[in-house]
Motif scaffolding. Structure first.
Motif, PDB file in Angstrom:
ATOM      1  N   LEU A 112       0.831  -1.212   0.000  1.00  0.00           N
ATOM      2  CA  LEU A 112       0.000   0.000   0.000  1.00  0.00           C
ATOM      3  C   LEU A 112       0.864   1.259   0.000  1.00  0.00           C
ATOM      4  N   PHE A 113       1.904   1.286   0.814  1.00  0.00           N
ATOM      5  CA  PHE A 113       2.803   2.446   0.824  1.00  0.00           C
ATOM      6  C   PHE A 113       3.481   2.622  -0.547  1.00  0.00           C
ATOM      7  N   ARG A 114       3.825   1.508  -1.189  1.00  0.00           N
ATOM      8  CA  ARG A 114       4.472   1.572  -2.499  1.00  0.00           C
ATOM      9  C   ARG A 114       3.509   2.175  -3.540  1.00  0.00           C
ATOM     10  N   SER A 115       2.255   1.762  -3.454  1.00  0.00           N
ATOM     11  CA  SER A 115       1.254   2.299  -4.373  1.00  0.00           C
ATOM     12  C   SER A 115       0.973   3.773  -4.080  1.00  0.00           C
ATOM     13  N   ALA A 116       0.950   4.125  -2.788  1.00  0.00           N
ATOM     14  CA  ALA A 116       0.738   5.534  -2.413  1.00  0.00           C
ATOM     15  C   ALA A 116       1.866   6.397  -2.959  1.00  0.00           C
ATOM     16  N   VAL A 132       8.039   2.480   3.072  1.00  0.00           N
ATOM     17  CA  VAL A 132       8.321   1.162   2.486  1.00  0.00           C
ATOM     18  C   VAL A 132       9.579   0.582   3.126  1.00  0.00           C
ATOM     19  N   ALA A 133      10.600   1.426   3.298  1.00  0.00           N
ATOM     20  CA  ALA A 133      11.830   0.980   3.939  1.00  0.00           C
ATOM     21  C   ALA A 133      11.558   0.489   5.356  1.00  0.00           C
ATOM     22  N   GLU A 134      10.703   1.206   6.069  1.00  0.00           N
ATOM     23  CA  GLU A 134      10.388   0.787   7.433  1.00  0.00           C
ATOM     24  C   GLU A 134       9.619  -0.525   7.465  1.00  0.00           C
ATOM     25  N   CYS A 135       8.862  -0.814   6.405  1.00  0.00           N
ATOM     26  CA  CYS A 135       8.189  -2.115   6.332  1.00  0.00           C
ATOM     27  C   CYS A 135       9.218  -3.231   6.195  1.00  0.00           C
TER      28      CYS A 135
END
Length: 417
Positions: free
Chosen positions: A50-54, A74-77
């Protein structure tokens, strides 16, 4: 569902997508923040998607600051995924190290103008510490793979007797050819190719190679199932598998032949340094002015001093390759365009010059490369040059074999050069 709808909007109406970009991006960001469980790997994976898509939608909206912020998320994921992999009951520090590495790579894609606001540089430093610590701990997960208990007594007895009852010169000549059968590159290559034609589950995965301190020193790609084993696409994996098999052969050579013959030779003869220097002095293969260096290196092995042997021998082997390339008219230097200084290429570079195979033959070419200058092998030239070889390492199978190979080279291979 939100991801699919956002992707559908992109493919159906680009103008509307641009007008709605901020709204869609913020909705995706909000949904991602809802997946905040730090131990549920599925939730972490969905949050990352989701963060990547955002981030993609903020890019469409030309909001570089928020796009960079999503990259940081994304990095924190990846960081959260790494942490989840070291939780009991089955922690995997190797997997954690890999996710921390991905987090670092992700932070490094953030444009420089936004790094300070997001604390990217400081976070990279923290992640490096976590990755290094996990890498070191991962070594304990590998365990020790014992060599199979094979009875070499027949070969050991033959090797020991082969050098007994002979004059010193004859005994040394016999010792220089003691391994049976002698190493042949084509035999090794064909054996590995035949095995890889029916790859195991291990072969279809890439391989990460770590140093003793846990550093990643090489990555080997998986077998390409759509390519022939001998295709260029699989050459790196083929060389890795050949080197791995070669090292198992070295165990046989040293245990069954070299070591028992060496002990018998030392017991029968009182070797002196001048004897070995004389052999080097009379060998056409040894470059002029290197006779004493070669002689001292080789004598050290006969004195069971493999620390001195490898530290003297490794640079002489590098010089030997460079010397014969120069003799063949090959330039082994390069010009630094910034400083105007002419530097010598290292062994890892010059071993790849096409002339090396024609000068030394494919057998010796492979042995020098596999032993001295490949990160998938013992890489002796590099670890000697950087002082990474400890006292125990100097007694390894690869070091003892490299010393013996140097002796064989001086005694028997002059006619090939």
């Amino acid at each position: 569902m939100a991801l699919k709808l956002s992707e559908l909007l992109l493919t159906t109406d680009s103008k509307q997508a641009k007008n709605q970009a901020i709204l869609v991006a913020k909705k995706l960001e909000s949904l991602a923040k809802g997946y905040d469980n730090d131990t549920d790997q599925v939730q972490i994976m969905i949050a990352g998607m989701l963060f990547r898509s955002a981030k993609r939608w903020f890019d469409i909206a030309n909001d570089t600051a928020l796009a960079a912020a999503m990259t940081a998320q994304v990095a924190e994921c990846y960081f959260r995924e790494g942490n989840s992999r070291i939780q009991p009951p089955h922690p995997s520090y190797g997997a954690a190290a890999s996710f921390y590495e991905q987090a670092i790579k992700c932070y490094r894609t953030i444009p420089g103008s936004h790094r300070q606001a997001l604390g990217a540089e400081e976070r990279i430093i923290d992640l490096r510490h976590l990755m290094d610590d996990a890498s070191k701990k991962s070594l304990g997960e590998l365990g020790q793979v014992p060599w199979p208990e094979i009875d070499f007594r027949e070969q050991m007895e033959w090797a020991s007797q082969a050098v007994q009852g002979k004059a010193l010169g004859e005994a040394l000549q016999t010792f220089s050819c003691i391994t049976l059968p002698p190493f042949k590159y084509q035999n090794l290559r064909q054996q590995v190719i035949e095995r890889l034609k029916q790859p195991s589950i291990i072969d279809i995965h890439s391989v990460v190679i770590r140093a003793e301190n846990g550093r990643v020193i090489s990555k080997v790609p998986s077998i390409d199932s759509d390519a022939e084993v001998t295709d260029e696409k699989t050459e790196n994996r083929l060389f890795f598998e050949m080197t791995k098999t070669y090292r198992s052969w070295l165990y046989f050579y040293v245990t069954a032949f070299i070591w028992p013959a060496l002990n018998s030779l030392i017991a029968d003869h009182s070797l002196q340094e001048k004897d070995i220097i004389e052999i080097a002095n009379n060998s056409p293969i040894v470059p002029q002015g290197r006779e004493i260096s070669f002689g001292k290196a080789l004598f050290s092995g006969f004195n069971n001093d493999f620390v001195t042997a490898i530290y003297l021998l490794a640079p002489q082997i590098e010089h030997l390759v460079r010397y014969y390339l120069n003799q063949a008219g090959v330039d082994t230097t390069y010009l630094d365009q910034d400083t105007g200084i002419q530097n010598e290429y290292g062994l890892g570079s010059i071993i790849e010059f096409p002339e090396v195979k024609s000068i030394f033959g494919e057998d010796l070419f492979f042995e020098i490369k596999a032993l001295y200058c490949s990160s998938v092998g013992p890489n002796l030239r590099n670890i000697v040059a950087h002082g990474l070889l400890d006292d125990d390492d100097c007694q390894s199978i690869e070091v003892i074999y490299s010393w013996w190979l140097g002796f064989r080279l001086v005694c028997n291979l002059a006619k090939t050069l």
